[in-house]
Write a protein that holds these residues in place. Structure first.
Motif, PDB file in Angstrom:
ATOM      1  N   MET A   1     -41.588  94.186  20.505  1.00 33.86           N
ATOM      2  CA  MET A   1     -41.540  94.636  21.467  1.00 33.86           C
ATOM      3  C   MET A   1     -42.854  95.206  21.942  1.00 33.86           C
ATOM      4  O   MET A   1     -43.504  95.790  23.124  1.00 33.86           O
ATOM      5  N   ASN A   2     -43.419  96.624  20.855  1.00 32.55           N
ATOM      6  CA  ASN A   2     -44.804  97.213  21.331  1.00 32.55           C
ATOM      7  C   ASN A   2     -45.700  96.356  21.056  1.00 32.55           C
ATOM      8  O   ASN A   2     -46.085  97.061  21.520  1.00 32.55           O
ATOM      9  N   ASN A   3     -45.873  94.919  20.702  1.00 30.20           N
ATOM     10  CA  ASN A   3     -47.134  94.262  21.171  1.00 30.20           C
ATOM     11  C   ASN A   3     -47.395  93.156  22.294  1.00 30.20           C
ATOM     12  O   ASN A   3     -47.984  93.183  22.617  1.00 30.20           O
ATOM     13  N   ARG A   4     -46.050  93.678  23.023  1.00 28.85           N
ATOM     14  CA  ARG A   4     -45.756  92.771  24.516  1.00 28.85           C
ATOM     15  C   ARG A   4     -46.581  93.563  25.044  1.00 28.85           C
ATOM     16  O   ARG A   4     -46.666  94.783  25.688  1.00 28.85           O
ATOM     17  N   LYS A   5     -47.417  92.711  26.125  1.00 27.79           N
ATOM     18  CA  LYS A   5     -48.282  93.170  26.898  1.00 27.79           C
ATOM     19  C   LYS A   5     -47.695  93.240  28.142  1.00 27.79           C
ATOM     20  O   LYS A   5     -47.188  92.565  28.563  1.00 27.79           O
ATOM     21  N   ILE A   6     -47.744  93.994  29.775  1.00 28.42           N
ATOM     22  CA  ILE A   6     -47.434  93.991  30.608  1.00 28.42           C
ATOM     23  C   ILE A   6     -48.668  92.722  31.542  1.00 28.42           C
ATOM     24  O   ILE A   6     -49.475  93.420  31.351  1.00 28.42           O
ATOM     25  N   LYS A   7     -47.498  92.308  31.809  1.00 24.45           N
ATOM     26  CA  LYS A   7     -49.010  90.692  32.568  1.00 24.45           C
ATOM     27  C   LYS A   7     -48.665  91.199  34.039  1.00 24.45           C
ATOM     28  O   LYS A   7     -47.559  91.077  34.670  1.00 24.45           O
ATOM     29  N   ALA A   8     -50.159  91.460  34.720  1.00 25.11           N
ATOM     30  CA  ALA A   8     -49.803  91.631  36.379  1.00 25.11           C
ATOM     31  C   ALA A   8     -50.745  91.143  36.032  1.00 25.11           C
ATOM     32  O   ALA A   8     -51.495  90.246  36.459  1.00 25.11           O
ATOM     33  N   ILE A   9     -50.500  91.003  37.567  1.00 23.43           N
ATOM     34  CA  ILE A   9     -50.388  90.074  39.303  1.00 23.43           C
ATOM     35  C   ILE A   9     -51.474  91.035  39.995  1.00 23.43           C
ATOM     36  O   ILE A   9     -50.251  91.719  40.869  1.00 23.43           O
ATOM     37  N   VAL A  10     -52.660  90.577  40.699  1.00 19.39           N
ATOM     38  CA  VAL A  10     -53.113  91.530  41.655  1.00 19.39           C
ATOM     39  C   VAL A  10     -53.692  90.116  43.101  1.00 19.39           C
ATOM     40  O   VAL A  10     -54.092  89.486  42.660  1.00 19.39           O
ATOM     41  N   VAL A  11     -53.171  90.385  44.224  1.00 16.72           N
ATOM     42  CA  VAL A  11     -53.336  89.791  45.279  1.00 16.72           C
ATOM     43  C   VAL A  11     -53.576  90.851  46.442  1.00 16.72           C
ATOM     44  O   VAL A  11     -53.252  92.144  47.093  1.00 16.72           O
ATOM     45  N   ASP A  12     -54.677  90.937  47.273  1.00 19.29           N
ATOM     46  CA  ASP A  12     -55.926  91.343  47.786  1.00 19.29           C
ATOM     47  C   ASP A  12     -56.546  90.274  48.425  1.00 19.29           C
ATOM     48  O   ASP A  12     -57.938  89.285  48.153  1.00 19.29           O
ATOM     49  N   ASP A  13     -56.833  90.252  49.931  1.00 18.89           N
ATOM     50  CA  ASP A  13     -58.240  89.466  50.752  1.00 18.89           C
ATOM     51  C   ASP A  13     -59.030  89.766  50.509  1.00 18.89           C
ATOM     52  O   ASP A  13     -60.057  88.961  51.032  1.00 18.89           O
ATOM     53  N   GLU A  14     -59.174  91.123  50.168  1.00 22.64           N
ATOM     54  CA  GLU A  14     -61.088  91.418  49.733  1.00 22.64           C
ATOM     55  C   GLU A  14     -60.951  91.993  48.703  1.00 22.64           C
ATOM     56  O   GLU A  14     -60.536  92.345  47.510  1.00 22.64           O
ATOM     57  N   ASN A  15     -62.432  90.406  48.550  1.00 18.20           N
ATOM     58  CA  ASN A  15     -62.632  90.382  46.698  1.00 18.20           C
ATOM     59  C   ASN A  15     -63.082  92.387  46.649  1.00 18.20           C
ATOM     60  O   ASN A  15     -62.767  92.071  45.299  1.00 18.20           O
ATOM     61  N   ARG A  16     -63.698  92.875  46.630  1.00 16.28           N
ATOM     62  CA  ARG A  16     -64.286  94.072  45.942  1.00 16.28           C
ATOM     63  C   ARG A  16     -63.355  94.789  45.568  1.00 16.28           C
ATOM     64  O   ARG A  16     -63.145  95.524  44.618  1.00 16.28           O
ATOM     65  N   ILE A  17     -61.840  94.661  46.609  1.00 18.66           N
ATOM     66  CA  ILE A  17     -61.429  96.084  46.267  1.00 18.66           C
ATOM     67  C   ILE A  17     -60.342  94.680  45.327  1.00 18.66           C
ATOM     68  O   ILE A  17     -60.283  95.959  44.713  1.00 18.66           O
ATOM     69  N   ARG A  18     -60.116  93.141  45.866  1.00 21.13           N
ATOM     70  CA  ARG A  18     -59.154  92.717  44.313  1.00 21.13           C
ATOM     71  C   ARG A  18     -59.500  93.391  42.901  1.00 21.13           C
ATOM     72  O   ARG A  18     -59.229  93.654  42.344  1.00 21.13           O
ATOM     73  N   ARG A  19     -61.697  93.054  42.608  1.00 21.90           N
ATOM     74  CA  ARG A  19     -61.459  93.855  41.365  1.00 21.90           C
ATOM     75  C   ARG A  19     -61.320  94.948  41.338  1.00 21.90           C
ATOM     76  O   ARG A  19     -61.436  95.531  39.719  1.00 21.90           O
ATOM     77  N   GLY A  20     -61.841  95.729  41.721  1.00 23.77           N
ATOM     78  CA  GLY A  20     -61.486  97.219  42.107  1.00 23.77           C
ATOM     79  C   GLY A  20     -59.920  97.016  40.685  1.00 23.77           C
ATOM     80  O   GLY A  20     -59.774  98.166  40.118  1.00 23.77           O
ATOM     81  N   ASP A  56     -45.045  90.465  34.387  1.00 26.41           N
ATOM     82  CA  ASP A  56     -44.268  91.738  35.386  1.00 26.41           C
ATOM     83  C   ASP A  56     -44.531  92.528  36.261  1.00 26.41           C
ATOM     84  O   ASP A  56     -43.385  93.206  36.792  1.00 26.41           O
ATOM     85  N   LEU A  57     -45.521  92.437  36.660  1.00 30.35           N
ATOM     86  CA  LEU A  57     -46.396  93.403  37.876  1.00 30.35           C
ATOM     87  C   LEU A  57     -46.765  92.447  38.683  1.00 30.35           C
ATOM     88  O   LEU A  57     -47.681  91.657  38.159  1.00 30.35           O
ATOM     89  N   LEU A  58     -46.879  92.599  39.963  1.00 30.16           N
ATOM     90  CA  LEU A  58     -47.089  92.270  40.793  1.00 30.16           C
ATOM     91  C   LEU A  58     -47.546  93.400  42.120  1.00 30.16           C
ATOM     92  O   LEU A  58     -46.703  94.206  42.823  1.00 30.16           O
ATOM     93  N   ILE A  59     -49.190  94.014  41.842  1.00 28.45           N
ATOM     94  CA  ILE A  59     -49.416  94.418  43.186  1.00 28.45           C
ATOM     95  C   ILE A  59     -50.077  94.214  44.076  1.00 28.45           C
ATOM     96  O   ILE A  59     -51.391  92.721  43.566  1.00 28.45           O
ATOM     97  N   THR A  60     -49.962  94.485  45.124  1.00 29.65           N
ATOM     98  CA  THR A  60     -50.810  93.584  46.354  1.00 29.65           C
ATOM     99  C   THR A  60     -50.903  93.960  47.344  1.00 29.65           C
ATOM    100  O   THR A  60     -50.179  95.417  47.856  1.00 29.65           O
ATOM    101  N   ASP A  61     -51.784  93.858  47.810  1.00 30.07           N
ATOM    102  CA  ASP A  61     -52.014  94.529  49.904  1.00 30.07           C
ATOM    103  C   ASP A  61     -51.779  94.107  50.672  1.00 30.07           C
ATOM    104  O   ASP A  61     -50.463  92.984  50.470  1.00 30.07           O
ATOM    105  N   ILE A  62     -50.828  95.376  51.870  1.00 29.56           N
ATOM    106  CA  ILE A  62     -49.736  94.922  52.828  1.00 29.56           C
ATOM    107  C   ILE A  62     -50.881  93.914  53.930  1.00 29.56           C
ATOM    108  O   ILE A  62     -49.951  92.681  54.057  1.00 29.56           O
ATOM    109  N   LYS A  63     -51.685  94.030  54.291  1.00 28.66           N
ATOM    110  CA  LYS A  63     -51.952  93.728  56.029  1.00 28.66           C
ATOM    111  C   LYS A  63     -52.847  92.726  55.183  1.00 28.66           C
ATOM    112  O   LYS A  63     -53.968  92.987  54.386  1.00 28.66           O
ATOM    113  N   MET A  64     -52.635  91.180  54.877  1.00 34.02           N
ATOM    114  CA  MET A  64     -53.917  90.214  54.472  1.00 34.02           C
ATOM    115  C   MET A  64     -53.392  88.858  56.024  1.00 34.02           C
ATOM    116  O   MET A  64     -52.300  88.552  56.011  1.00 34.02           O
ATOM    117  N   PRO A  65     -54.577  88.027  56.048  1.00 36.00           N
ATOM    118  CA  PRO A  65     -54.411  86.971  57.059  1.00 36.00           C
ATOM    119  C   PRO A  65     -52.751  85.983  55.764  1.00 36.00           C
ATOM    120  O   PRO A  65     -52.813  85.330  55.267  1.00 36.00           O
TER     121      PRO A  65
END
Length: 537
Positions: A1-20, A56-65
């Motif tokens: 359990m201690n070695n398990r990492k939280i796997k995240a996905i990022v979705v944002d239509d603006e590349n600069r913000i997504r990288r940030g 495990d985790l999805l971080i997404t922008d709301i307003k996207m085409p």
């Protein structure tokens, strides 16, 4: 359990913000890793459908085409389990309400403030880890309950006779790999202190031994009480060359002696790969255990050991006349030499009458039986008719005089000859084809592995391995598929009721039959027939 990492996905239509956002996540600690980064919700869904990404985790922008973040969360909830955080430049209460409705953990407003983001992500990490711990607890409970249910099913399996393969679908839930079965019987006498058997202490002691092995080697084990003073244990390992069956049996044997005046006799099976063959193996272990009457208890019997004993005991010397007669009888064990065999049998009875005690007669018959079965074992490695020795040993006790003894011995010899005859008859016949043909002719009757194995004149365990190697599927799989295919044929070509079709293909439980049918064809029988009729019209 201690070695398990939280796997995240990022979705944002603006590349600069997504990288940030990605950099912000990774700055929150080594517990996080980015497993996906997408410029739109549709791209995430496409990638997930192709690769089935675990996260495990999805971080997404709301307003996207196209698809907005809240729609994306809703769509992904149908595919995976995860926590969600929505980010937007619009501080709108409507979005907050929708985000809560879609079970988002948090709602963040751009521009993101580093310290606040880290603080919020720390809370999210705690929530995800708590979810993992709860899942692990549920999984442990589910595993324990499944093990208890499997043990109960195994207990019923060794107590039952003539179990149709239709009732053994549950054996498919057991893991693939190599198994062996132990039959542990206590050598009780008037001096034995059997109290340890009454309070559950012995079962716990045996379980501790098996648990000790599991810590060193990844074995699985099931143990349950048998009839009278006995236990059964099933052992599994993924790799056959890592099974330590003799060592495990010896440890169990020693554990029974430790601190008690009890001893035990253990019958140990050969390796097998299909839990469905346990009824056949049970009978062979019961036969092995009976050798305790001849050779004494407090030891471990295996089929290989007994074969060695048979060869050795088969060399016991008797009176010259009996020795010669037994040798001639064994050499005449051939259907083509039947008359010669029974001439020797007549002479054998004459020689038996010259013996001075019932014990000597019993010993002589024992030698005859051992040499006969040893010849049978030598003739075909696929057979192990050890139960015939038991039958022979009972002949002197159930025969009140030499006339009856001769008649019973002749009957016993006819059984042996029949085995030889069947073996010779079927040596040139393909056993797989014979088995399949017999199964197809008996779909509505009681079908057991023992019955099929007898048709092809093979040991049931050996037959199951042979069938799997030849066809790529287990006997149980073939029988189930054949029955369900026959049911489909009857369903589409007759007006029989579902209950009648179920009975005709060997299933007494109509609900269970319907469940199996749906598993194979995607619909319950009634719905399947309805759709088939609609397509015809």
């Amino acid at each position: 359990m201690n070695n398990r990492k939280i796997k995240a996905i990022v979705v944002d239509d603006e590349n600069r913000i997504r990288r940030g956002i990605e950099r912000l996540i990774l700055s929150c600690g080594e517990e996080f890793e980015i497993v996906g980064s997408y410029s739109s919700g549709t791209k995430l869904i496409d990638a997930y459908e192709k690769e089935n990404i675990h996260f495990d985790l999805l971080i997404t922008d709301i307003k996207m085409p196209g698809m907005n973040g809240l729609e994306l969360i809703k769509e992904m909830r149908n595919r995976a389990t995860f926590e969600a955080v929505v980010i937007s430049g619009f501080n709108d209460f409507h979005y907050v309400q929708t985000a809560i409705r879609e079970r988002a953990l948090d709602y963040m407003v751009k521009p993101l403030i580093r310290d606040e983001f880290r603080q919020q992500l720390g809370k999210i990490k705690d929530k995800i880890i708590e979810n993992w711990e709860n899942e692990q607890k549920v999984e442990i409970i589910d595993t324990q309950l499944r093990h208890i249910k499997q043990t109960q099913s195994l207990s019923e399996l060794v107590r039952s006779n003539e179990i149709d393969l239709a009732e053994l679908e549950w054996t498919k839930d057991f893991p693939r790999g190599t198994y062996f079965l132990l039959y542990i019987s206590f050598d009780l006498n008037q001096k034995s202190d059997s109290s340890v058997l009454q309070n559950g202490e012995m079962e716990k002691r045996l379980q501790d031994v098996l648990y000790g092995f599991n810590e060193a080697t990844p074995i699985l084990s099931w143990i349950w009480k048998g009839e009278e003073a006995s236990y059964w244990s099933l052992i599994h390992h993924k790799e056959s060359d890592q099974l330590q069956e003799i060592l495990i049996a010896e440890r169990l044997h020693s554990a029974i002696k430790a601190g008690t005046n009890l001893t035990s006799t253990i019958a140990l099976s050969r390796n097998f790969y299909d839990v469905a063959v346990i009824p056949s193996i049970r009978d062979r272990l019961s036969a092995l255990l009976q050798f305790r009457l001849i050779y004494g208890g407090d030891q471990i019997f295996t089929l290989s050991l007994v074969e060695d004993i048979l060869k050795e005991r088969g060399r016991i010397r008797e009176s010259k006349g009996l020795e010669i007669t037994i040798t001639r009888m064994v050499e005449s064990l051939d259907p083509l030499k039947k008359e010669e065999l029974f001439r020797h049998l007549n002479h054998y009875i004459t020689e038996l009458k010259k013996l001075s005690s019932p014990q000597d007669i019993e010993k002589s018959i024992q030698v005859l039986a051992i040499q006969t079965i040893n010849r049978l074992l030598t003739k075909s490695v696929a057979k192990d008719e050890l139960h015939l020795i038991q039958e022979a040993l009972k002949l002197t006790r159930k025969s009140p005089n030499f006339i009856e003894l001769k008649r019973n011995l002749a009957s016993w010899m006819h059984k042996v000859l029949k085995i030889f005859e069947e073996m010779n008859l079927h040596e040139s016949i393909n056993p797989t084809d014979t088995a399949k043909a017999w199964i197809m002719e008996n779909l509505g009757n009681n079908i057991t592995i023992d019955k099929i194995a007898k048709i092809v004149h093979m040991n049931p365990t050996y037959f199951c391995e042979y069938f799997k190697n030849q066809t790529g599927e287990t006997v149980l799989d073939f029988v189930t598929k054949a029955r369900i295919e026959k049911a489909k044929e009857l369903l589409l070509s007759t007006d029989l009721k579902i209950y009648d079709i179920s009975q005709q293909v060997g299933y007494n439980d109509t609900k269970y039959f319907s469940k199996l049918f749906r598993k194979h064809f995607g619909e319950v029988p009634s719905k399947y027939k309805e759709k088939a009729n609609m397509n015809l019209n």
